[in-house]
Design a protein around this motif. Sequence first.
Motif, PDB file in Angstrom:
ATOM      1  N   UNK A  46       1.025  -1.189   0.028  1.00  4.27           N
ATOM      2  CA  UNK A  46      -0.041  -0.063   0.121  1.00  4.27           C
ATOM      3  C   UNK A  46       0.677   1.118  -0.005  1.00  4.27           C
ATOM      4  N   UNK A  47       0.553   2.116  -0.987  1.00  7.17           N
ATOM      5  CA  UNK A  47       1.384   3.423  -1.060  1.00  7.17           C
ATOM      6  C   UNK A  47       0.647   4.563  -0.805  1.00  7.17           C
ATOM      7  N   UNK A  48       1.246   5.230   0.229  1.00  2.72           N
ATOM      8  CA  UNK A  48       0.615   6.603   0.874  1.00  2.72           C
ATOM      9  C   UNK A  48       1.259   8.082   0.414  1.00  2.72           C
ATOM     10  N   UNK A  49       0.494   8.587  -0.554  1.00  2.00           N
ATOM     11  CA  UNK A  49       1.142   9.859  -1.261  1.00  2.00           C
ATOM     12  C   UNK A  49       0.405  11.189  -0.686  1.00  2.00           C
ATOM     13  N   UNK A  50       1.190  12.079  -0.174  1.00  2.00           N
ATOM     14  CA  UNK A  50       0.394  13.420   0.138  1.00  2.00           C
ATOM     15  C   UNK A  50       0.821  14.380  -0.842  1.00  2.00           C
ATOM     16  N   UNK A  51      -0.345  15.090  -1.304  1.00  3.66           N
ATOM     17  CA  UNK A  51      -0.108  15.766  -2.539  1.00  3.66           C
ATOM     18  C   UNK A  51      -1.048  17.044  -2.533  1.00  3.66           C
ATOM     19  N   UNK A  52      -1.019  17.854  -3.491  1.00 11.90           N
ATOM     20  CA  UNK A  52      -1.729  18.816  -3.632  1.00 11.90           C
ATOM     21  C   UNK A  52      -1.580  19.393  -5.043  1.00 11.90           C
ATOM     22  N   UNK A  53      -2.531  20.409  -5.300  1.00 14.34           N
ATOM     23  CA  UNK A  53      -2.650  20.780  -6.860  1.00 14.34           C
ATOM     24  C   UNK A  53      -3.177  22.262  -6.972  1.00 14.34           C
ATOM     25  N   UNK A  54      -2.458  23.176  -7.853  1.00 10.07           N
ATOM     26  CA  UNK A  54      -3.207  24.437  -7.856  1.00 10.07           C
ATOM     27  C   UNK A  54      -4.705  24.524  -8.722  1.00 10.07           C
ATOM     28  N   UNK A  55      -4.912  23.627  -9.242  1.00  9.71           N
ATOM     29  CA  UNK A  55      -6.265  23.729 -10.029  1.00  9.71           C
ATOM     30  C   UNK A  55      -6.699  22.174 -10.321  1.00  9.71           C
TER      31      UNK A  55
ATOM     32  N   UNK B  55       0.518  15.250   8.847  1.00 11.33           N
ATOM     33  CA  UNK B  55       1.301  14.289   8.110  1.00 11.33           C
ATOM     34  C   UNK B  55       0.393  12.992   8.303  1.00 11.33           C
ATOM     35  N   UNK B  56       0.103  12.299   7.289  1.00 12.02           N
ATOM     36  CA  UNK B  56      -0.716  11.229   7.384  1.00 12.02           C
ATOM     37  C   UNK B  56       0.091   9.829   7.742  1.00 12.02           C
ATOM     38  N   UNK B  57      -0.510   8.764   8.222  1.00 13.30           N
ATOM     39  CA  UNK B  57       0.211   7.557   8.401  1.00 13.30           C
ATOM     40  C   UNK B  57      -0.635   6.365   8.101  1.00 13.30           C
ATOM     41  N   UNK B  58      -0.139   5.479   7.551  1.00  9.74           N
ATOM     42  CA  UNK B  58      -0.752   4.385   6.879  1.00  9.74           C
ATOM     43  C   UNK B  58      -1.344   3.466   8.162  1.00  9.74           C
ATOM     44  N   UNK B  59      -2.676   3.262   8.341  1.00 13.43           N
ATOM     45  CA  UNK B  59      -3.246   2.398   9.204  1.00 13.43           C
ATOM     46  C   UNK B  59      -3.343   1.028   8.939  1.00 13.43           C
ATOM     47  N   UNK B  60      -2.310   0.132   9.067  1.00 12.76           N
ATOM     48  CA  UNK B  60      -2.267  -1.191   8.334  1.00 12.76           C
ATOM     49  C   UNK B  60      -3.363  -2.041   9.169  1.00 12.76           C
ATOM     50  N   UNK B  61      -3.771  -1.591  10.512  1.00 11.21           N
ATOM     51  CA  UNK B  61      -4.429  -2.666  11.244  1.00 11.21           C
ATOM     52  C   UNK B  61      -5.886  -2.467  10.731  1.00 11.21           C
ATOM     53  N   UNK B  62      -6.428  -1.280  10.199  1.00  3.77           N
ATOM     54  CA  UNK B  62      -7.785  -1.124   9.473  1.00  3.77           C
ATOM     55  C   UNK B  62      -7.797  -1.229   8.277  1.00  3.77           C
ATOM     56  N   UNK B  63      -6.589  -1.357   7.698  1.00  8.11           N
ATOM     57  CA  UNK B  63      -6.750  -1.813   5.952  1.00  8.11           C
ATOM     58  C   UNK B  63      -6.809  -3.316   5.674  1.00  8.11           C
ATOM     59  N   UNK B  64      -7.332  -3.751   4.324  1.00 12.80           N
ATOM     60  CA  UNK B  64      -6.851  -4.854   4.187  1.00 12.80           C
ATOM     61  C   UNK B  64      -6.956  -4.796   2.604  1.00 12.80           C
ATOM     62  N   UNK B  65      -6.331  -5.959   1.777  1.00 11.00           N
ATOM     63  CA  UNK B  65      -6.128  -6.143   0.548  1.00 11.00           C
ATOM     64  C   UNK B  65      -7.090  -7.326   0.047  1.00 11.00           C
TER      65      UNK B  65
ATOM     66  N   UNK C 263      -8.336   0.929   2.262  1.00 12.61           N
ATOM     67  CA  UNK C 263      -7.140   1.795   2.727  1.00 12.61           C
ATOM     68  C   UNK C 263      -7.590   2.524   3.807  1.00 12.61           C
ATOM     69  N   UNK C 264      -6.764   2.684   4.874  1.00  8.96           N
ATOM     70  CA  UNK C 264      -6.870   3.544   5.945  1.00  8.96           C
ATOM     71  C   UNK C 264      -5.804   4.210   6.415  1.00  8.96           C
ATOM     72  N   UNK C 265      -6.027   5.632   7.018  1.00 14.03           N
ATOM     73  CA  UNK C 265      -4.934   6.369   7.441  1.00 14.03           C
ATOM     74  C   UNK C 265      -5.320   7.081   8.535  1.00 14.03           C
ATOM     75  N   UNK C 266      -4.303   7.543   9.384  1.00 17.01           N
ATOM     76  CA  UNK C 266      -4.565   8.444  10.626  1.00 17.01           C
ATOM     77  C   UNK C 266      -3.690   9.763  10.338  1.00 17.01           C
ATOM     78  N   UNK C 267      -4.267  10.837  11.066  1.00 10.83           N
ATOM     79  CA  UNK C 267      -3.968  12.035  10.729  1.00 10.83           C
ATOM     80  C   UNK C 267      -4.054  12.753  11.904  1.00 10.83           C
ATOM     81  N   UNK C 268      -3.198  13.743  12.518  1.00  9.18           N
ATOM     82  CA  UNK C 268      -3.332  14.448  13.438  1.00  9.18           C
ATOM     83  C   UNK C 268      -4.442  15.473  13.614  1.00  9.18           C
TER      84      UNK C 268
END
Length: 318
Positions: free
Chosen positions: A16-25, A38-48, A55-60
Amino acid sequence: MANTPMVIMWENSGKVVLSQRSAPGEVMPTVDSNPPRVATFAQSASSLAGDKSKFAFTIPSNSNTMQALIYAYGTDAPGSSAVDATLREHSDYGTLMLNLGGSNASDNVPLSTYERLIIAHAFFMVVGFLLLLPAGALVARYFRTFTPTWFKSHWIIQFLISGPIILTGIALGFASVWNMGGSHFSDWHMKFGAFIFALYLVQLALGAIIHFVKSANRVRRPPQNYLHAVLGLLIIGLATIQIHDGYSDEWEKTTGRNTLPNYVNTVFYVWIGVVTAAYFGGLALLPKQFRQENQPKRIPIRDHDDFYQGQNDSWVQR
Protein backbone atom coordinates in the motif's frame (compact mmCIF):
# COMPACT_ATOMS: atom_id res chain seq x y z
CA MET A 1 -9.84 20.54 -4.97
CA ALA A 2 -7.43 23.37 -5.71
CA ASN A 3 -4.81 23.88 -2.95
CA THR A 4 -6.53 21.23 -0.80
CA PRO A 5 -4.24 18.83 1.11
CA MET A 6 -4.71 15.33 -0.30
CA VAL A 7 -3.98 11.87 1.02
CA ILE A 8 -3.85 9.43 -1.91
CA MET A 9 -3.50 5.68 -1.44
CA TRP A 10 -3.18 2.74 -3.81
CA GLU A 11 -1.90 -0.83 -3.88
CA ASN A 12 0.95 -2.05 -6.02
CA SER A 13 2.44 -5.55 -5.88
CA GLY A 14 0.92 -6.22 -2.48
CA LYS A 15 2.17 -2.95 -0.99
CA VAL A 16 0.00 0.00 0.00
CA VAL A 17 1.41 3.35 -1.07
CA LEU A 18 0.47 6.60 0.73
CA SER A 19 1.20 9.85 -1.05
CA GLN A 20 0.35 13.33 0.25
CA ARG A 21 -0.17 15.80 -2.54
CA SER A 22 -1.76 19.09 -3.59
CA ALA A 23 -2.62 20.85 -6.84
CA PRO A 24 -3.19 24.49 -7.87
CA GLY A 25 -6.19 23.57 -10.00
CA GLU A 26 -7.73 20.83 -12.15
CA VAL A 27 -4.37 19.20 -12.88
CA MET A 28 -2.63 16.09 -11.59
CA PRO A 29 -1.61 16.73 -7.96
CA THR A 30 2.07 16.57 -7.11
CA VAL A 31 3.82 15.44 -3.93
CA ASP A 32 3.65 17.91 -1.02
CA SER A 33 6.96 17.64 0.81
CA ASN A 34 5.64 19.65 3.75
CA PRO A 35 1.93 18.88 4.29
CA PRO A 36 0.11 20.78 7.06
CA ARG A 37 -0.68 17.43 8.76
CA VAL A 38 1.31 14.26 8.14
CA ALA A 39 -0.78 11.15 7.43
CA THR A 40 0.26 7.64 8.50
CA PHE A 41 -0.84 4.37 6.91
CA ALA A 42 -3.15 2.46 9.31
CA GLN A 43 -2.36 -1.14 8.48
CA SER A 44 -4.64 -2.67 11.14
CA ALA A 45 -7.69 -0.96 9.61
CA SER A 46 -6.75 -1.77 6.02
CA SER A 47 -7.10 -4.92 3.97
CA LEU A 48 -6.17 -6.06 0.46
CA ALA A 49 -9.03 -8.04 -1.05
CA GLY A 50 -9.21 -7.16 -4.73
CA ASP A 51 -12.23 -5.01 -5.51
CA LYS A 52 -13.14 -5.00 -1.79
CA SER A 53 -9.81 -3.62 -0.58
CA LYS A 54 -9.86 -1.01 2.17
CA PHE A 55 -7.22 1.67 2.70
CA ALA A 56 -7.05 3.58 5.99
CA PHE A 57 -4.82 6.27 7.44
CA THR A 58 -4.52 8.37 10.57
CA ILE A 59 -3.80 12.05 10.73
CA PRO A 60 -3.33 14.49 13.63
CA SER A 61 -6.55 16.25 14.62
CA ASN A 62 -7.14 19.96 14.85
CA SER A 63 -9.66 21.89 16.94
CA ASN A 64 -12.55 21.46 14.49
CA THR A 65 -15.29 19.11 15.61
CA MET A 66 -16.81 19.05 12.12
CA GLN A 67 -14.34 18.14 9.38
CA ALA A 68 -15.23 18.91 5.75
CA LEU A 69 -13.84 16.20 3.46
CA ILE A 70 -13.63 15.68 -0.29
CA TYR A 71 -13.22 12.08 -1.40
CA ALA A 72 -12.39 10.53 -4.76
CA TYR A 73 -11.69 7.03 -5.99
CA GLY A 74 -10.67 5.19 -9.13
CA THR A 75 -10.09 1.67 -10.39
CA ASP A 76 -6.92 2.32 -12.40
CA ALA A 77 -4.03 2.43 -9.93
CA PRO A 78 -0.54 3.64 -10.86
CA GLY A 79 1.77 0.82 -11.87
CA SER A 80 4.41 2.01 -9.43
CA SER A 81 5.13 2.13 -5.70
CA ALA A 82 6.76 5.55 -5.92
CA VAL A 83 5.00 8.29 -3.96
CA ASP A 84 5.40 10.60 -6.98
CA ALA A 85 3.98 8.10 -9.47
CA THR A 86 1.82 9.43 -12.29
CA LEU A 87 -1.84 9.30 -11.33
CA ARG A 88 -4.76 8.51 -13.59
CA GLU A 89 -7.99 10.46 -13.33
CA HIS A 90 -10.41 9.29 -10.64
CA SER A 91 -13.73 7.63 -11.49
CA ASP A 92 -15.94 9.56 -9.09
CA TYR A 93 -15.81 11.97 -6.19
CA GLY A 94 -17.99 13.67 -3.60
CA THR A 95 -18.09 15.58 -0.31
CA LEU A 96 -19.05 14.80 3.26
CA MET A 97 -18.83 16.17 6.78
CA LEU A 98 -17.11 14.06 9.44
CA ASN A 99 -18.46 14.49 12.96
CA LEU A 100 -15.65 13.97 15.50
CA GLY A 101 -17.61 15.09 18.53
CA GLY A 102 -19.72 12.02 19.28
CA SER A 103 -23.23 11.02 18.24
CA ASN A 104 -24.95 14.11 19.69
CA ALA A 105 -22.19 16.67 19.25
CA SER A 106 -23.60 18.01 15.99
CA ASP A 107 -26.81 19.05 17.76
CA ASN A 108 -24.90 21.76 19.61
CA VAL A 109 -22.91 23.02 16.61
CA PRO A 110 -24.41 26.17 15.02
CA LEU A 111 -25.58 25.84 11.45
CA SER A 112 -22.93 26.83 8.94
CA THR A 113 -23.68 28.91 5.85
CA TYR A 114 -23.78 25.94 3.53
CA GLU A 115 -26.08 24.06 5.91
CA ARG A 116 -28.49 26.98 5.91
CA LEU A 117 -28.37 26.97 2.12
CA ILE A 118 -29.17 23.25 2.10
CA ILE A 119 -32.19 23.83 4.34
CA ALA A 120 -33.43 26.65 2.11
CA HIS A 121 -32.88 24.44 -0.96
CA ALA A 122 -34.94 21.67 0.65
CA PHE A 123 -37.75 24.07 1.55
CA PHE A 124 -38.16 25.42 -1.98
CA MET A 125 -37.94 21.93 -3.51
CA VAL A 126 -40.61 20.58 -1.16
CA VAL A 127 -42.94 23.52 -1.85
CA GLY A 128 -42.39 23.27 -5.61
CA PHE A 129 -42.47 19.53 -6.20
CA LEU A 130 -44.45 18.17 -3.27
CA LEU A 131 -47.04 20.92 -2.78
CA LEU A 132 -47.55 23.03 -5.91
CA LEU A 133 -47.13 20.42 -8.66
CA PRO A 134 -49.62 18.02 -7.01
CA ALA A 135 -51.99 20.97 -6.47
CA GLY A 136 -51.83 21.82 -10.17
CA ALA A 137 -52.47 18.19 -11.10
CA LEU A 138 -55.49 18.03 -8.77
CA VAL A 139 -56.91 21.23 -10.28
CA ALA A 140 -56.78 19.60 -13.72
CA ARG A 141 -58.25 16.34 -12.43
CA TYR A 142 -61.19 17.81 -10.49
CA PHE A 143 -62.25 21.01 -12.26
CA ARG A 144 -61.92 20.30 -15.99
CA THR A 145 -65.48 18.93 -16.14
CA PHE A 146 -67.04 21.85 -14.25
CA THR A 147 -65.42 25.10 -15.35
CA PRO A 148 -63.61 26.46 -18.41
CA THR A 149 -61.10 28.27 -16.19
CA TRP A 150 -59.44 25.04 -15.04
CA PHE A 151 -56.65 25.27 -17.61
CA LYS A 152 -55.72 28.82 -16.67
CA SER A 153 -55.45 27.83 -13.01
CA HIS A 154 -53.51 24.69 -13.98
CA TRP A 155 -50.77 26.42 -15.99
CA ILE A 156 -50.47 29.32 -13.55
CA ILE A 157 -49.73 26.87 -10.73
CA GLN A 158 -47.49 24.54 -12.77
CA PHE A 159 -45.47 27.24 -14.53
CA LEU A 160 -45.87 30.80 -13.23
CA ILE A 161 -45.78 29.85 -9.54
CA SER A 162 -43.93 26.52 -9.42
CA GLY A 163 -41.29 27.51 -11.99
CA PRO A 164 -39.67 30.38 -10.05
CA ILE A 165 -39.84 28.42 -6.78
CA ILE A 166 -38.17 25.36 -8.31
CA LEU A 167 -35.49 27.48 -10.00
CA THR A 168 -34.80 29.23 -6.68
CA GLY A 169 -34.41 25.85 -4.99
CA ILE A 170 -31.98 24.68 -7.68
CA ALA A 171 -29.92 27.87 -7.36
CA LEU A 172 -29.74 27.39 -3.59
CA GLY A 173 -28.56 23.81 -4.11
CA PHE A 174 -25.75 25.00 -6.39
CA ALA A 175 -24.86 27.72 -3.88
CA SER A 176 -24.62 25.21 -1.01
CA VAL A 177 -22.22 22.98 -2.97
CA TRP A 178 -20.13 25.96 -4.02
CA ASN A 179 -20.02 27.33 -0.46
CA MET A 180 -18.87 23.95 0.88
CA GLY A 181 -16.14 23.73 -1.76
CA GLY A 182 -17.65 20.59 -3.24
CA SER A 183 -18.24 19.51 -6.83
CA HIS A 184 -21.56 19.73 -8.63
CA PHE A 185 -23.29 16.52 -9.76
CA SER A 186 -20.83 14.46 -7.72
CA ASP A 187 -23.38 12.05 -6.22
CA TRP A 188 -26.64 10.30 -7.01
CA HIS A 189 -28.84 12.93 -5.36
CA MET A 190 -27.50 15.76 -7.48
CA LYS A 191 -27.62 13.79 -10.72
CA PHE A 192 -31.12 12.48 -10.07
CA GLY A 193 -32.31 16.00 -9.24
CA ALA A 194 -30.98 17.27 -12.58
CA PHE A 195 -32.84 14.45 -14.34
CA ILE A 196 -36.13 15.34 -12.63
CA PHE A 197 -35.73 19.01 -13.54
CA ALA A 198 -35.10 18.04 -17.18
CA LEU A 199 -38.35 16.03 -17.14
CA TYR A 200 -40.14 19.06 -15.67
CA LEU A 201 -38.97 21.22 -18.59
CA VAL A 202 -40.11 18.56 -21.07
CA GLN A 203 -43.48 18.47 -19.33
CA LEU A 204 -43.89 22.24 -19.62
CA ALA A 205 -43.04 22.13 -23.32
CA LEU A 206 -45.43 19.24 -23.87
CA GLY A 207 -48.24 21.09 -22.12
CA ALA A 208 -47.68 24.15 -24.31
CA ILE A 209 -47.72 22.03 -27.48
CA ILE A 210 -50.96 20.30 -26.45
CA HIS A 211 -52.69 23.62 -25.77
CA PHE A 212 -51.42 25.75 -28.63
CA VAL A 213 -50.82 23.18 -31.40
CA LYS A 214 -53.98 21.18 -32.05
CA SER A 215 -55.98 20.15 -35.09
CA ALA A 216 -59.48 21.58 -35.42
CA ASN A 217 -60.61 18.32 -37.10
CA ARG A 218 -59.38 15.89 -34.48
CA VAL A 219 -61.94 13.26 -33.52
CA ARG A 220 -60.25 11.72 -30.49
CA ARG A 221 -57.86 12.67 -27.70
CA PRO A 222 -54.29 12.84 -29.13
CA PRO A 223 -51.60 10.51 -27.69
CA GLN A 224 -49.60 13.47 -26.34
CA ASN A 225 -52.47 14.26 -23.96
CA TYR A 226 -52.10 10.87 -22.30
CA LEU A 227 -48.32 11.22 -22.29
CA HIS A 228 -48.65 14.58 -20.55
CA ALA A 229 -50.79 13.07 -17.78
CA VAL A 230 -48.49 10.07 -17.25
CA LEU A 231 -45.34 12.20 -17.32
CA GLY A 232 -46.80 14.58 -14.75
CA LEU A 233 -47.53 11.74 -12.36
CA LEU A 234 -44.06 10.29 -13.00
CA ILE A 235 -42.38 13.60 -12.13
CA ILE A 236 -44.29 13.89 -8.87
CA GLY A 237 -43.46 10.27 -8.02
CA LEU A 238 -39.75 10.69 -8.75
CA ALA A 239 -39.73 13.95 -6.77
CA THR A 240 -41.07 12.15 -3.69
CA ILE A 241 -38.19 9.66 -3.96
CA GLN A 242 -35.71 12.52 -4.33
CA ILE A 243 -37.08 14.48 -1.39
CA HIS A 244 -37.06 11.40 0.84
CA ASP A 245 -33.44 10.74 -0.10
CA GLY A 246 -32.59 14.37 0.63
CA TYR A 247 -33.77 14.40 4.22
CA SER A 248 -33.08 10.74 5.10
CA ASP A 249 -29.61 10.30 3.58
CA GLU A 250 -28.13 13.34 1.83
CA TRP A 251 -28.50 15.66 4.83
CA GLU A 252 -26.59 13.36 7.16
CA LYS A 253 -23.98 12.50 4.53
CA THR A 254 -23.15 16.09 3.57
CA THR A 255 -23.35 17.71 7.01
CA GLY A 256 -22.33 14.97 9.44
CA ARG A 257 -25.35 15.84 11.58
CA ASN A 258 -27.82 13.40 13.05
CA THR A 259 -30.76 12.13 11.04
CA LEU A 260 -33.95 14.14 11.24
CA PRO A 261 -36.61 13.24 13.86
CA ASN A 262 -39.08 10.45 13.12
CA TYR A 263 -41.99 12.88 12.86
CA VAL A 264 -40.51 14.17 9.59
CA ASN A 265 -41.02 10.70 8.12
CA THR A 266 -44.54 10.59 9.50
CA VAL A 267 -45.51 13.94 7.98
CA PHE A 268 -43.93 12.93 4.66
CA TYR A 269 -45.82 9.65 4.32
CA VAL A 270 -49.12 11.12 5.52
CA TRP A 271 -48.87 13.88 2.91
CA ILE A 272 -48.04 11.38 0.16
CA GLY A 273 -51.05 9.32 1.22
CA VAL A 274 -53.37 12.35 1.18
CA VAL A 275 -52.23 13.47 -2.29
CA THR A 276 -52.46 9.94 -3.71
CA ALA A 277 -55.95 9.40 -2.31
CA ALA A 278 -57.11 12.79 -3.60
CA TYR A 279 -55.87 12.10 -7.13
CA PHE A 280 -57.31 8.60 -7.41
CA GLY A 281 -60.54 9.89 -5.92
CA GLY A 282 -60.72 12.38 -8.78
CA LEU A 283 -60.61 9.53 -11.30
CA ALA A 284 -64.30 9.02 -10.48
CA LEU A 285 -64.91 12.04 -12.71
CA LEU A 286 -63.44 10.33 -15.78
CA PRO A 287 -66.80 8.99 -17.07
CA LYS A 288 -68.27 12.49 -17.02
CA GLN A 289 -65.15 13.86 -18.74
CA PHE A 290 -65.31 11.24 -21.49
CA ARG A 291 -69.03 11.88 -22.04
CA GLN A 292 -68.36 15.60 -22.47
CA GLU A 293 -65.50 14.95 -24.88
CA ASN A 294 -67.58 12.58 -27.02
CA GLN A 295 -70.47 15.00 -27.40
CA PRO A 296 -70.69 16.73 -30.80
CA LYS A 297 -69.77 20.39 -30.82
CA ARG A 298 -72.67 22.69 -30.01
CA ILE A 299 -72.97 26.29 -31.11
CA PRO A 300 -74.36 28.57 -28.35
CA ILE A 301 -77.96 29.63 -28.88
CA ARG A 302 -77.91 32.84 -26.83
CA ASP A 303 -75.40 35.65 -27.26
CA HIS A 304 -74.50 35.60 -23.60
CA ASP A 305 -73.42 31.92 -23.78
CA ASP A 306 -69.67 32.34 -23.61
CA PHE A 307 -68.70 28.67 -23.72
CA TYR A 308 -69.82 25.46 -25.40
CA GLN A 309 -68.87 21.88 -24.66
CA GLY A 310 -66.74 20.45 -27.44
CA GLN A 311 -65.16 17.30 -28.70
CA ASN A 312 -61.86 16.35 -26.99
CA ASP A 313 -61.98 19.35 -24.67
CA SER A 314 -64.22 19.34 -21.64
CA TRP A 315 -64.85 23.05 -22.20
CA VAL A 316 -63.88 25.24 -25.15
CA GLN A 317 -64.04 29.03 -25.18
CA ARG A 318 -65.96 30.65 -28.01
